[in-house]
Design a protein around this motif. Structure first.
Motif, PDB file in Angstrom:
ATOM      1  N   ASN A   4     -25.123   2.588 -14.634  1.00  0.00           N
ATOM      2  CA  ASN A   4     -26.466   2.050 -14.468  1.00  0.00           C
ATOM      3  C   ASN A   4     -27.376   2.520 -15.597  1.00  0.00           C
ATOM      4  OD1 ASN A   4     -26.137   0.631 -11.945  1.00  0.00           O
ATOM      5  ND2 ASN A   4     -26.003   2.634 -10.954  1.00  0.00           N
ATOM      6  N   ALA A   5     -28.367   1.686 -15.924  1.00  0.00           N
ATOM      7  CA  ALA A   5     -29.351   2.096 -16.923  1.00  0.00           C
ATOM      8  C   ALA A   5     -30.299   3.135 -16.348  1.00  0.00           C
ATOM      9  CB  ALA A   5     -30.132   0.880 -17.407  1.00  0.00           C
ATOM     10  N   VAL A  51     -30.944   0.389 -11.600  1.00  0.00           N
ATOM     11  CA  VAL A  51     -31.166  -0.718 -12.531  1.00  0.00           C
ATOM     12  C   VAL A  51     -29.955  -0.839 -13.435  1.00  0.00           C
ATOM     13  CG1 VAL A  51     -32.627  -1.647 -14.364  1.00  0.00           C
ATOM     14  CG2 VAL A  51     -33.660  -0.324 -12.501  1.00  0.00           C
ATOM     15  N   ARG A  52     -29.393  -2.016 -13.525  1.00  0.00           N
ATOM     16  CA  ARG A  52     -28.247  -2.243 -14.387  1.00  0.00           C
ATOM     17  C   ARG A  52     -28.709  -2.504 -15.820  1.00  0.00           C
ATOM     18  NH1 ARG A  52     -27.426  -5.515 -10.086  1.00  0.00           N
ATOM     19  NH2 ARG A  52     -27.892  -7.356 -11.345  1.00  0.00           N
ATOM     20  N   PRO A  53     -27.877  -2.195 -16.805  1.00  0.00           N
ATOM     21  CA  PRO A  53     -28.232  -2.479 -18.198  1.00  0.00           C
ATOM     22  C   PRO A  53     -28.551  -3.961 -18.389  1.00  0.00           C
ATOM     23  CG  PRO A  53     -26.305  -1.051 -18.115  1.00  0.00           C
ATOM     24  CD  PRO A  53     -26.565  -1.499 -16.702  1.00  0.00           C
ATOM     25  N   GLY A  54     -29.630  -4.240 -19.095  1.00  0.00           N
ATOM     26  CA  GLY A  54     -30.011  -5.621 -19.378  1.00  0.00           C
ATOM     27  C   GLY A  54     -30.885  -6.268 -18.327  1.00  0.00           C
ATOM     28  N   GLU A  55     -31.141  -5.586 -17.217  1.00  0.00           N
ATOM     29  CA  GLU A  55     -32.030  -6.163 -16.199  1.00  0.00           C
ATOM     30  C   GLU A  55     -33.483  -6.086 -16.660  1.00  0.00           C
ATOM     31  OE1 GLU A  55     -31.143  -6.254 -11.714  1.00  0.00           O
ATOM     32  OE2 GLU A  55     -30.709  -4.201 -12.319  1.00  0.00           O
ATOM     33  N   SER A  56     -34.289  -7.005 -16.167  1.00  0.00           N
ATOM     34  CA  SER A  56     -35.727  -7.014 -16.448  1.00  0.00           C
ATOM     35  C   SER A  56     -36.468  -6.888 -15.120  1.00  0.00           C
ATOM     36  CB  SER A  56     -36.137  -8.297 -17.178  1.00  0.00           C
ATOM     37  OG  SER A  56     -35.628  -9.449 -16.516  1.00  0.00           O
ATOM     38  N   VAL A 169     -33.749   1.328 -22.992  1.00  0.00           N
ATOM     39  CA  VAL A 169     -34.711   1.029 -21.930  1.00  0.00           C
ATOM     40  C   VAL A 169     -36.111   0.943 -22.531  1.00  0.00           C
ATOM     41  CG1 VAL A 169     -35.726   1.802 -19.754  1.00  0.00           C
ATOM     42  CG2 VAL A 169     -33.296   2.209 -20.207  1.00  0.00           C
ATOM     43  N   ARG A 199     -31.480  -5.282 -23.969  1.00  0.00           N
ATOM     44  CA  ARG A 199     -32.294  -4.145 -23.553  1.00  0.00           C
ATOM     45  C   ARG A 199     -32.674  -4.276 -22.075  1.00  0.00           C
ATOM     46  NH1 ARG A 199     -34.843  -1.816 -28.059  1.00  0.00           N
ATOM     47  NH2 ARG A 199     -33.464  -2.088 -29.849  1.00  0.00           N
ATOM     48  N   THR A 200     -32.981  -3.152 -21.469  1.00  0.00           N
ATOM     49  CA  THR A 200     -33.467  -3.110 -20.099  1.00  0.00           C
ATOM     50  C   THR A 200     -34.982  -2.992 -20.131  1.00  0.00           C
ATOM     51  OG1 THR A 200     -31.450  -1.983 -19.396  1.00  0.00           O
ATOM     52  CG2 THR A 200     -33.329  -1.870 -17.902  1.00  0.00           C
ATOM     53  N   CYS A 215     -39.284 -11.272 -16.032  1.00  0.00           N
ATOM     54  CA  CYS A 215     -38.570 -10.495 -15.022  1.00  0.00           C
ATOM     55  C   CYS A 215     -37.826 -11.378 -14.020  1.00  0.00           C
ATOM     56  CB  CYS A 215     -39.547  -9.591 -14.273  1.00  0.00           C
ATOM     57  SG  CYS A 215     -40.481  -8.502 -15.364  1.00  0.00           S
TER      58      CYS A 215
END
Length: 246
Positions: A4-5, A51-56, A169, A199-200, A215
């Protein structure tokens, strides 16, 4: 190592009204309820999410409900009184426009100082310096003391520096509201470029249109608690309904 981020577990932050509450040795070994004094309150409590990598992520809520406090915890500039938050990789924070900038130093000096404080090597700062200045639209002000810049210029400089950081992030508070419309749109295009690169994004805004632009998921905070963690449309519907109900 976590995939996870961001991982937040039972986060809690306690403040004393008027200033940050200090702890005594007795406080440290007491229970959470025992440590709470009459003049203290919890700005955040029992907040957990991943929060997963790349989520907004769009963080919503009324003023004073813990949104900026949450971003400061993720950025590592504020330590929790309870729980923990772990970030996989570095953070590029655009939270407070004055953070890291020195009033008596020039724009040129502040770019070098602030970029270095964020971990950018000196050679990389030199390579990216012109791009930072051009993005900030401050070519005619590179030798002007930072304290003489307008609020809008300070926002432009802060965003130009932070958006050049290669951290996974990216945190954005509502500071962009200070900038003019044309520059804000340029910043938003840059944010879209960062998202396209994987990017997150953690984004605090009261502007529903902006939240929908960036988002896909929302966190709704109310009275320091995480009320809802869901797709952004669901979070905004709940927030708007609660707001209308007073």
């Amino acid at each position: 190592m976590t995939s996870n981020a961001i991982e937040a577990r039972d986060l809690g932050v306690r403040f004393r009204r008027g200033r940050r509450g200090g702890r005594s040795i007795k406080d440290l070994f007491g229970g959470a309820n025992r440590r709470t004094r009459p003049d203290e309150f919890w700005a955040l409590r029992d907040v957990s999410f991943t929060v997963r990598p790349g989520e907004s992520i769009g963080v919503v809520g009324r003023n004073g409900q813990g949104k900026s406090t949450l971003l400061k915890l993720v950025a590592g500039v504020l330590l929790p009184d309870e729980g923990s938050v772990r970030v996989n990789g570095g953070v590029a924070p655009l939270i407070e426009i004055t953070g890291g900038f020195v009033g008596d130093l020039t724009v040129r000096e502040n770019v070098r100082l602030t970029s270095g404080l964020h971990g950018m090597p000196r050679a990389e700062v030199a390579r990216r310096f012109d791009d930072i200045i051009e993005f900030a639209e401050l070519r005619d002000f590179v030798d002007t003391p930072y304290k003489h810049l307008s609020s809008g210029m300070k926002v432009r400089l802060a965003f130009a520096v932070v958006s050049q950081l290669d951290e996974p992030v990216f945190l954005v508070d509502e500071v962009l509201a200070v900038g003019d419309k044309a520059f804000r749109e340029k910043c938003y295009r840059r944010m879209e470029e960062l998202l396209d690169k994987g990017r997150t994004l953690f984004f605090v805004s009261h502007n529903e249109r902006d939240l929908r632009r960036f988002c896909t998921r929302g966190l709704y905070l109310d009275k320091g608690a995480l009320v809802l963690d869901a797709p952004l449309d669901d979070v905004l519907a709940r927030y708007n309904a609660d707001y209308a109900a007073g």
